[in-house]
Design a protein around this motif. Structure first.
Motif, PDB file in Angstrom:
ATOM      1  N   LEU A  96      92.407  37.816  37.954  1.00 17.86           N
ATOM      2  CA  LEU A  96      93.082  37.396  39.185  1.00 17.86           C
ATOM      3  C   LEU A  96      93.690  36.012  39.012  1.00 17.86           C
ATOM      4  N   GLU A  97      92.907  35.081  38.469  1.00 17.25           N
ATOM      5  CA  GLU A  97      93.401  33.715  38.304  1.00 17.25           C
ATOM      6  C   GLU A  97      94.635  33.672  37.398  1.00 17.25           C
ATOM      7  N   ALA A  98      94.685  34.568  36.413  1.00 19.28           N
ATOM      8  CA  ALA A  98      95.827  34.596  35.498  1.00 19.28           C
ATOM      9  C   ALA A  98      97.105  35.023  36.208  1.00 19.28           C
ATOM     10  N   LEU A  99      96.958  35.722  37.331  1.00 19.61           N
ATOM     11  CA  LEU A  99      98.117  36.203  38.079  1.00 19.61           C
ATOM     12  C   LEU A  99      98.629  35.198  39.101  1.00 19.61           C
ATOM     13  N   VAL A 100      97.791  34.239  39.447  1.00 15.96           N
ATOM     14  CA  VAL A 100      98.099  33.331  40.551  1.00 15.96           C
ATOM     15  C   VAL A 100      98.799  32.069  40.047  1.00 15.96           C
ATOM     16  N   SER A 101      99.974  31.794  40.585  1.00 17.30           N
ATOM     17  CA  SER A 101     100.695  30.573  40.224  1.00 17.30           C
ATOM     18  C   SER A 101     100.323  29.442  41.177  1.00 17.30           C
ATOM     19  N   LYS A 102     100.537  28.215  40.728  1.00 14.30           N
ATOM     20  CA  LYS A 102     100.212  27.044  41.531  1.00 14.30           C
ATOM     21  C   LYS A 102     101.475  26.211  41.770  1.00 14.30           C
ATOM     22  N   PRO A 103     101.507  25.478  42.876  1.00 19.08           N
ATOM     23  CA  PRO A 103     102.696  24.668  43.178  1.00 19.08           C
ATOM     24  C   PRO A 103     102.772  23.424  42.305  1.00 19.08           C
TER      25      PRO A 103
END
Length: 229
Positions: free
Chosen positions: A23-30
């Motif tokens: 999941l974390e690998a799919l989530v981008s950050k600002p």
């Protein structure tokens, strides 16, 4: 209806995606405020313009043609575009190397004007966006809709997300979740719905310490038709 805690949303998303690591690998950050403020204004205009042209057209087709857009429109530099007459823009709109759509071509100059006017007030368009409070992000959406051209709906928010701004997006999955849990009712773009959605995201941000960008994506992964294949 009691609003669901973020931990429960996260656990469901992780289960659907095969674990927290996946999941974390799919989530981008600002980006940070300093990183946003350093973005050249021509890159904002290029990004807005690409999203405008992608509306109703294959995104892949637009991306393939984008180098030609960059060349034809001076790498989206603001000042040269503001000097173009309607007649010249009409000629450019007929260039076979780009997607020929006069109304969308005209939006390039109009959005260059929006960026230029923001510069006069805030020092730069990038600085204005960087300093915009996340808890008022839907007001930035509204700014783009009112002062820009063809940047309403999800066009403006999608561009902001792509450029690294901390924003949630009312995608189909996110909107459905907010409706099913009673966070929003009625039209998704009404002032009442946008305020309710913003307040919910602010609560989840306080609970999790995560950005609205991350929370929005995790909600989308926790619901809808996106099970791990």
């Amino acid at each position: 209806m009691t609003m669901e805690k973020f931990d429960a949303i996260y656990q469901r998303a992780a289960e659907r995606k095969g674990g927290s690591d996946k999941l974390e690998a799919l989530v981008s950050k600002p980006l940070s405020k300093d990183e946003l403020a350093a973005i050249a204004e021509d890159r904002w205009l290029s990004a807005f313009s690409m999203k405008v042209f992608q509306s109703g057209i294959s995104w892949a087709v637009v991306r393939k043609k984008w180098p030609a857009f960059e060349e034809l429109f001076f790498q989206f530099r603001i000042e040269p575009l503001l000097m173009l007459s309607d007649e010249i823009l009409e000629q450019k709109a007929q260039d076979p190397s780009i997607i020929r759509h006069l109304v969308k071509v005209m939006s390039i100059r109009n959005n260059a004007q929006m960026i230029y006017e923001a510069r006069l007030t805030h020092g730069s368009f990038s600085r204005m966006v960087a300093d915009w409070p996340a808890e008022r992000i839907t007001e930035l959406w509204d700014y783009l809709k009112k002062h820009g051209d063809r940047l309403g709906g999800n066009t403006g928010p999608y561009t902001l997300r792509q450029m690294g701004v901390d924003t949630f997006i009312l995608t189909g999955d996110v909107e459905a979740y907010l409706r099913n849990t009673g966070v929003i009712e009625g039209g998704k773009n009404t002032k009442r719905s946008l305020q309710a959605a913003t307040e919910a995201f602010c609560q989840w941000r306080e609970q999790s310490g995560r950005s609205m960008t991350e929370i929005s994506q995790i909600i989308a992964y926790s619901t809808g038709d996106n099970h791990l294949q």
